[in-house]
Design an enzyme around this catalytic site. Structure first.
Site, mmCIF file in Angstrom:
data_model
loop_
_atom_site.group_PDB
_atom_site.id
_atom_site.type_symbol
_atom_site.label_atom_id
_atom_site.label_comp_id
_atom_site.label_asym_id
_atom_site.label_seq_id
_atom_site.Cartn_x
_atom_site.Cartn_y
_atom_site.Cartn_z
ATOM 1 N N TYR A 121 73.546 -2.287 71.045
ATOM 2 C CA TYR A 121 73.270 -2.743 72.407
ATOM 3 C C TYR A 121 73.109 -4.256 72.482
ATOM 4 C CZ TYR A 121 72.625 2.054 73.861
ATOM 5 O OH TYR A 121 72.819 3.372 74.146
ATOM 6 N N LYS A 168 71.526 6.474 59.544
ATOM 7 C CA LYS A 168 72.820 6.797 58.938
ATOM 8 C C LYS A 168 73.001 5.803 57.782
ATOM 9 C CE LYS A 168 76.720 9.165 59.087
ATOM 10 N NZ LYS A 168 76.830 10.617 58.943
ATOM 11 N N ASP A 201 73.253 12.924 61.992
ATOM 12 C CA ASP A 201 74.064 14.106 62.327
ATOM 13 C C ASP A 201 73.294 15.384 62.008
ATOM 14 O OD1 ASP A 201 74.334 13.001 59.825
ATOM 15 O OD2 ASP A 201 76.443 13.480 59.562
ATOM 16 N N ASP A 225 69.192 6.739 72.030
ATOM 17 C CA ASP A 225 69.764 7.028 73.346
ATOM 18 C C ASP A 225 70.393 8.419 73.342
ATOM 19 O OD1 ASP A 225 70.613 6.693 75.910
ATOM 20 O OD2 ASP A 225 72.309 5.404 75.420
ATOM 21 N N ASP A 229 68.733 12.190 75.139
ATOM 22 C CA ASP A 229 69.399 13.023 76.148
ATOM 23 C C ASP A 229 69.596 14.439 75.606
ATOM 24 O OD1 ASP A 229 69.534 10.780 77.743
ATOM 25 O OD2 ASP A 229 71.581 11.181 78.408
#
Ligand code: NAI
Length: 332
Positions: A121, A168, A201, A225, A229
């Site tokens: 971002y 990750k 993941d 983010d 959701d």
């Protein structure tokens, strides 16, 4: 105390509903309403309205409606711009079932703490040669340590027992590796809080299979983010999950959802997420009893299930739902 309310799409509808409910709860708020989007940005190069930034700095707290961002073109996100301008480094999203809202799981109660200022971002993108674009993922020790301290401190104060750091670092050994190393150092200072790590993941799969195993998730910006959701989807969707953007000096509270252009103007938007965000704001302002009364009134309307908006299976309009919450407040 003055606060800021603005928004596009369904923003004004859910903001007006929230204001009515806060008034009915007897909270004395002097609202300072400010536009977040600057006028003529192409001429000035300024996308975020400076008056909005100044207003939040002055009042130290804000309630913000959603604002639209064009996809794959156009101006940068005003939402991200405001968070950066105000250095709102911690994004906090408590995700919990509401009674009566159909969802895949019961007893989900997880807090998501997302780093809010860097990662992909940072908005640093350029075309290296035609057909090749580089988007820079920025991870710093300073921001990673700061968000880790926020998460562990939050867990300590709120009695959360377990923190999972999501990463990750098997692939981004340097960037996500630095995030993890910074978090580990803070974790060592908090031996009473169980600390675990999960690759993002696998974390998504675990979240969908067994969300009750999680207590608090700590993530860099992008994974935060996406996973927040995902978590919202497990308890009934974006209409029922609040969020807070917190910095050292100021805090800005907003619903997780966007401007919902498909339903804007029809009076069908669910104001629950913004109302719950406003309840978080009241807690932040030490108005705990008002926050609790609002939460109880909201839960009462959901338990009865007669005046719910279409996104959660009802047929009520925004105004009818709002009236029902106000009626529940007045009889409590
Ligand atoms: P969205 O959250 O606006 O809508 C997704 C789906 O959820 C739509 O079907 C919508 O009708 C529904 N929905 C969302 N909020 C609802 C509510 N309160 N009541 C009932 N239904 C609701 O996400 P979308 O469509 O991806 O984004 C639309 C715009 O919002 C984009 O320009 C995006 O950039 C912006 N956005 C702004 C955010 C912010 O201001 N913090 C956050 C997310 C998106």
């Amino acid at each position: 105390m003055k606060h800021k309310v603005t928004g596009e799409g369904i923003g004004p509808e859910v903001a007006a509903a929230t204001q009515r409910i806060l008034d009915a709860a007897g909270v004395s708020i002097d609202w300072e309403v400010v536009e977040g989007r600057a006028e003529n940005p192409s001429e000035t190069g300024q996308y975020v309205q400076e008056a909005a930034v100044e207003s939040v700095r002055r009042n130290r707290v804000a309630l913000k409606g959603p604002m639209a961002t064009a996809v794959a073109e156009g101006a940068p996100s005003i939402n991200v711009g405001l968070r950066k301008a105000l250095d709102l480094f911690a994004n906090l999203r408590p995700v919990k079932n509401l009674p009566g809202v159909k969802s895949r799981y019961e007893n989900v109660d997880v807090v998501i703490v997302r780093e809010n200022t860097e990662d992909l971002y940072s908005g640093l993108e350029h075309e290296v040669v035609p057909g090749v674009v580089e988007s820079l993922k920025i991870i710093t020790e300073r921001a990673s340590t700061r968000i880790a301290r926020f998460a562990f401190e939050y867990a300590r104060r709120r009695g959360r027992k377990k923190i999972h750091a999501i990463h990750k670092a098997n692939i981004m050994k340097m960037g996500d590796g630095l995030f993890l190393k910074s978090v580990r150092r803070v974790a060592e200072e908090h031996p009473s809080i169980e600390y675990k790590e999960l690759i993002v993941d696998n974390a998504c799969m675990q979240m969908v299979l067994d969300p009750q195993q999680f207590d608090l998730l700590l993530l860099p910006n992008l994974y935060g983010d996406v996973m927040s959701d995902l978590a919202a989807g497990l308890v009934g969707g974006l209409g029922v999950v609040p969020s807070a953007n917190i910095g050292d000096e100021v805090a800005m509270f907003e619903a997780v959802h966007g401007t919902a252009p498909d339903i804007a103007g029809y009076g069908l938007a669910n104001p629950t997420a913004l109302l719950m965000s406003a309840a978080l704001m009241l807690e932040h302002l030490s108005e705990r009893s008002a926050a609790l009364r609002i939460q109880e009134a909201l839960e009462c309307v959901y338990r009865e299930g007669k005046r719910l908006t279409p996104d959660v299976g009802g047929t009520a309009t925004t105004a009818e739902f709002t009236d029902a919450v106000i009626a529940a407040l007045q009889t409590s």
